[in-house]
Write a protein that holds these residues in place. Structure first.
Motif, PDB file in Angstrom:
ATOM      1  N   GLU A 399     -62.653 115.424   5.223  1.00  0.00           N
ATOM      2  CA  GLU A 399     -62.598 115.524   6.679  1.00  0.00           C
ATOM      3  C   GLU A 399     -63.499 116.626   7.218  1.00  0.00           C
ATOM      4  O   GLU A 399     -63.776 116.676   8.421  1.00  0.00           O
ATOM      5  CB  GLU A 399     -61.158 115.776   7.150  1.00  0.00           C
ATOM      6  N   CYS A 400     -63.946 117.529   6.359  1.00  0.00           N
ATOM      7  CA  CYS A 400     -64.689 118.700   6.814  1.00  0.00           C
ATOM      8  C   CYS A 400     -66.192 118.622   6.607  1.00  0.00           C
ATOM      9  O   CYS A 400     -66.954 119.163   7.409  1.00  0.00           O
ATOM     10  CB  CYS A 400     -64.175 119.957   6.097  1.00  0.00           C
ATOM     11  N   ARG A 401     -66.624 117.969   5.553  1.00  0.00           N
ATOM     12  CA  ARG A 401     -68.027 118.105   5.139  1.00  0.00           C
ATOM     13  C   ARG A 401     -69.018 117.636   6.197  1.00  0.00           C
ATOM     14  O   ARG A 401     -70.156 118.109   6.234  1.00  0.00           O
ATOM     15  CB  ARG A 401     -68.272 117.396   3.813  1.00  0.00           C
ATOM     16  N   ASN A 402     -68.593 116.717   7.072  1.00  0.00           N
ATOM     17  CA  ASN A 402     -69.490 116.243   8.120  1.00  0.00           C
ATOM     18  C   ASN A 402     -69.038 116.652   9.522  1.00  0.00           C
ATOM     19  O   ASN A 402     -69.594 116.171  10.506  1.00  0.00           O
ATOM     20  CB  ASN A 402     -69.633 114.723   8.051  1.00  0.00           C
ATOM     21  N   CYS A 403     -68.049 117.518   9.585  1.00  0.00           N
ATOM     22  CA  CYS A 403     -67.552 117.976  10.890  1.00  0.00           C
ATOM     23  C   CYS A 403     -68.498 119.026  11.467  1.00  0.00           C
ATOM     24  O   CYS A 403     -68.928 119.937  10.752  1.00  0.00           O
ATOM     25  CB  CYS A 403     -66.155 118.561  10.734  1.00  0.00           C
ATOM     26  N   TRP A 404     -68.808 118.929  12.749  1.00  0.00           N
ATOM     27  CA  TRP A 404     -69.757 119.866  13.354  1.00  0.00           C
ATOM     28  C   TRP A 404     -69.263 121.309  13.315  1.00  0.00           C
ATOM     29  O   TRP A 404     -70.065 122.253  13.314  1.00  0.00           O
ATOM     30  CB  TRP A 404     -70.050 119.469  14.809  1.00  0.00           C
ATOM     31  N   ALA A 405     -67.939 121.520  13.259  1.00  0.00           N
ATOM     32  CA  ALA A 405     -67.375 122.871  13.324  1.00  0.00           C
ATOM     33  C   ALA A 405     -67.159 123.493  11.954  1.00  0.00           C
ATOM     34  O   ALA A 405     -66.579 124.575  11.845  1.00  0.00           O
ATOM     35  CB  ALA A 405     -66.050 122.841  14.084  1.00  0.00           C
ATOM     36  N   ARG A 406     -67.651 122.850  10.901  1.00  0.00           N
ATOM     37  CA  ARG A 406     -67.287 123.259   9.541  1.00  0.00           C
ATOM     38  C   ARG A 406     -67.654 124.702   9.206  1.00  0.00           C
ATOM     39  O   ARG A 406     -66.972 125.348   8.409  1.00  0.00           O
ATOM     40  CB  ARG A 406     -67.926 122.317   8.520  1.00  0.00           C
ATOM     41  N   PHE A 407     -68.721 125.231   9.788  1.00  0.00           N
ATOM     42  CA  PHE A 407     -69.132 126.588   9.439  1.00  0.00           C
ATOM     43  C   PHE A 407     -68.514 127.650  10.349  1.00  0.00           C
ATOM     44  O   PHE A 407     -68.837 128.830  10.237  1.00  0.00           O
ATOM     45  CB  PHE A 407     -70.656 126.699   9.452  1.00  0.00           C
ATOM     46  N   TYR A 408     -67.650 127.214  11.253  1.00  0.00           N
ATOM     47  CA  TYR A 408     -66.946 128.160  12.121  1.00  0.00           C
ATOM     48  C   TYR A 408     -65.471 128.261  11.755  1.00  0.00           C
ATOM     49  O   TYR A 408     -64.872 129.324  11.853  1.00  0.00           O
ATOM     50  CB  TYR A 408     -67.098 127.744  13.587  1.00  0.00           C
ATOM     51  N   CYS A 409     -64.872 127.158  11.344  1.00  0.00           N
ATOM     52  CA  CYS A 409     -63.452 127.190  10.976  1.00  0.00           C
ATOM     53  C   CYS A 409     -63.261 127.375   9.485  1.00  0.00           C
ATOM     54  O   CYS A 409     -62.165 127.687   9.030  1.00  0.00           O
ATOM     55  CB  CYS A 409     -62.756 125.917  11.423  1.00  0.00           C
ATOM     56  N   SER A 410     -64.318 127.158   8.703  1.00  0.00           N
ATOM     57  CA  SER A 410     -64.279 127.298   7.238  1.00  0.00           C
ATOM     58  C   SER A 410     -63.227 126.413   6.588  1.00  0.00           C
ATOM     59  O   SER A 410     -62.664 126.747   5.555  1.00  0.00           O
ATOM     60  CB  SER A 410     -64.044 128.768   6.854  1.00  0.00           C
ATOM     61  N   GLY A 411     -62.942 125.289   7.226  1.00  0.00           N
ATOM     62  CA  GLY A 411     -62.010 124.330   6.631  1.00  0.00           C
ATOM     63  C   GLY A 411     -60.579 124.497   7.056  1.00  0.00           C
ATOM     64  O   GLY A 411     -59.707 123.747   6.615  1.00  0.00           O
ATOM     65  N   GLY A 412     -60.315 125.476   7.908  1.00  0.00           N
ATOM     66  CA  GLY A 412     -58.953 125.657   8.399  1.00  0.00           C
ATOM     67  C   GLY A 412     -58.054 126.381   7.412  1.00  0.00           C
ATOM     68  O   GLY A 412     -58.465 126.812   6.338  1.00  0.00           O
ATOM     69  N   CYS A 413     -56.792 126.488   7.793  1.00  0.00           N
ATOM     70  CA  CYS A 413     -55.798 127.234   7.009  1.00  0.00           C
ATOM     71  C   CYS A 413     -55.241 126.379   5.877  1.00  0.00           C
ATOM     72  O   CYS A 413     -54.705 125.284   6.108  1.00  0.00           O
ATOM     73  CB  CYS A 413     -54.676 127.693   7.942  1.00  0.00           C
ATOM     74  N   HIS A 414     -55.349 126.883   4.631  1.00  0.00           N
ATOM     75  CA  HIS A 414     -54.813 126.165   3.478  1.00  0.00           C
ATOM     76  C   HIS A 414     -53.295 125.987   3.575  1.00  0.00           C
ATOM     77  O   HIS A 414     -52.765 124.937   3.210  1.00  0.00           O
ATOM     78  CB  HIS A 414     -55.137 126.921   2.185  1.00  0.00           C
TER      79      HIS A 414
END
Length: 462
Positions: A399-414
């Motif tokens: 869900e993250c690798r192509n998301c535009w926000a990936r380098f700002y949220c860093s994948g969210g909270c584990h």
């Protein structure tokens, strides 16, 4: 256009913004450029001219295409994908510990993820010797890294102030002996803050995270004392005195909003009006309960962030500005690639330590037994988990690798991902939606303020 995952464009508060995802470059654009970017890919000028020839003047289209090509050549548009740095295959060093000095609390917050302070394992306080050993653990496992961090956490850590004082003194002694430099933070609900404790915290340069939920009725509904009475008056008085004692420096007032206050922007502005300038208000994370946020709330919450962003700019320009954590973003010098991919470092660079010395990936995983890593005496025994956390970065998540926000949220909270989906690999969807809206607002704010400052600078030079 955005299917190539290289750019993201959006409109907020009458401002058109373009983000070049991989470089982090942010551009304020006009409606014409915004529309052209639905087609332009960097090598299809003729297609752009054909598509928009009846809509815009040829000379204007040519000028815009020239400008877009110039940005591309400068690496500020359609920049290439980032590669995973080799640090992700290296052995990590421990940078930060969260010390649970108190698994107990004097409030009974309705949304508490810690089970009103005990994390589901009974109320307890960390002994001084556990605190000392935790300091030794981070010294031993931080390798050549000089700068380390410790957060005193709970429950309510001021319920165990003697251990806090002891550990702080121990840290300062070990700094001198080892050459390490520790940044210390304490997270508190504010109930026990008093002049003596303020002096101790200030003299030892301990940063503070202070809990307040905004307006009186909002705060008291979710953050009562054990007996049920509201804590707002006492907490507000204590927080004001504490912030004044450190001249308004080195603190953040942090709140939580729920389904009971979907108009949370009013709470942020209320706390700014109370005199607090360093603010953070986070969405509650819960799967159940009448206060839980639902997907149906998103349109209202999005509108609240946009309203808050607009007022944030207005107050900044009027000389009454405040800092809102989610709007603080450096659009010129972002974090390093490793940080942009991995986020907080939970489970491999950051650990939580329970009162009896057990190690967990972070404070939110404490009590989830499948995530027990080891203890501060024997070290990490579950060696598979840290490797898994380290390798679960944004480019590994579907869900993250192509998301535009990936380098700002860093994948969210584990921890949130696991709580909602049973896996750290699948992000918490509602949290993602809110995060993306906050990022858009932050990018718009910083780009717009930068433009205003540049115009003022040019005007002064003229």
């Amino acid at each position: 256009m955005e299917g190539n995952h290289l750019i993201h464009k959006f409109l907020i508060n009458d401002t058109y913004v373009l983000l070049d995802i991989n470089s982090g470059a942010v551009h304020v654009i006009d409606e014409m450029v915004y529309n052209i970017l639905d087609v332009f890919t960097g090598d299809n000028d003729e297609m752009v001219m054909d598509r928009f020839g009846d809509r815009y003047a040829k000379a204007d289209l040519e000028d815009i295409l020239e400008e877009l090509h110039a940005l591309k050549e400068q690496g500020l548009l359609f920049s290439p994908e980032l590669e995973v740095p080799p640090t992700f295959s290296e052995k990590p060093v421990v940078k930060s510990l969260c010390l649970h000095v108190a698994h107990d609390c004097n409030l009974r917050c309705g949304y508490c993820f810690a089970g009103t302070g005990d994390f589901g394992h009974g109320r307890s306080l960390m002994p001084k010797e556990i605190g000392e050993r935790a300091v030794e653990f981070i010294i031993e496992h931080s390798g050549p890294r000089r700068h380390c961090e410790i957060d005193f956490f709970g429950g309510e850590p001021l319920m165990n102030i003697e251990t806090v004082k002891h550990v702080v003194a121990y840290v300062r002694r070990r700094e001198a002996e080892t050459g390490k430099i520790f940044k210390l933070t304490l997270t508190t609900n504010g109930v026990l803050l008093r002049d003596e404790i303020n002096r101790f915290l200030n003299e030892n340069h301990i940063s503070l995270v202070l809990s307040l939920d905004g307006r009186r009725e909002v705060h008291d509904r979710m953050r009562p004392f054990a007996g049920g009475s509201g804590s707002f008056d006492r907490v507000l008085a204590n927080l004001r005195r504490t912030v004044d004692s450190r001249n308004g420096q080195d603190y953040v007032v942090r709140g939580t909003y729920t389904a009971h206050n979907l108009d949370f922007a009013a709470d942020v502005l209320a706390m700014a009006d109370m005199g607090f300038r360093q603010l953070s208000v986070e969405p509650v994370v819960s799967q159940e309960g009448e206060y839980a946020l639902q997907e149906e709330h998103l349109p209202v919450l999005f509108a609240q962030y946009e309203l808050l962003a607009k007022e944030y700019i207005n107050r900044r320009l009027a000389g009454r500005g405040f800092n809102f954590f989610h709007f603080n973003m450096d659009i010129h010098n972002g974090p390093c690639v490793a940080k942009r991919l991995s986020g907080c470092g939970a489970g491999h660079e950051y650990f939580a330590v329970t009162p009896d010395g057990e190690l967990y990936p972070c404070h939110q995983f404490v009590g989830r037994e499948e995530f027990l890593l080891g203890n501060i005496y024997d070290g990490v025994k579950n060696n598979e988990l840290p490797l898994r956390f380290r390798q679960t970065h944004v480019l590994k998540k579907n869900e993250c690798r192509n998301c535009w926000a990936r380098f700002y949220c860093s994948g969210g909270c584990h921890a949130n991902a696991h709580a909602f989906n049973g896996s750290i690999d699948k992000p918490y969807a509602l949290g993602c939606a809110l995060q993306k809206k906050r990022i858009e607002c932050a990018l718009m704010i910083q780009a717009k303020l930068a433009m205003i400052e540049q115009k003022q600078h040019d005007s002064n030079r003229g």
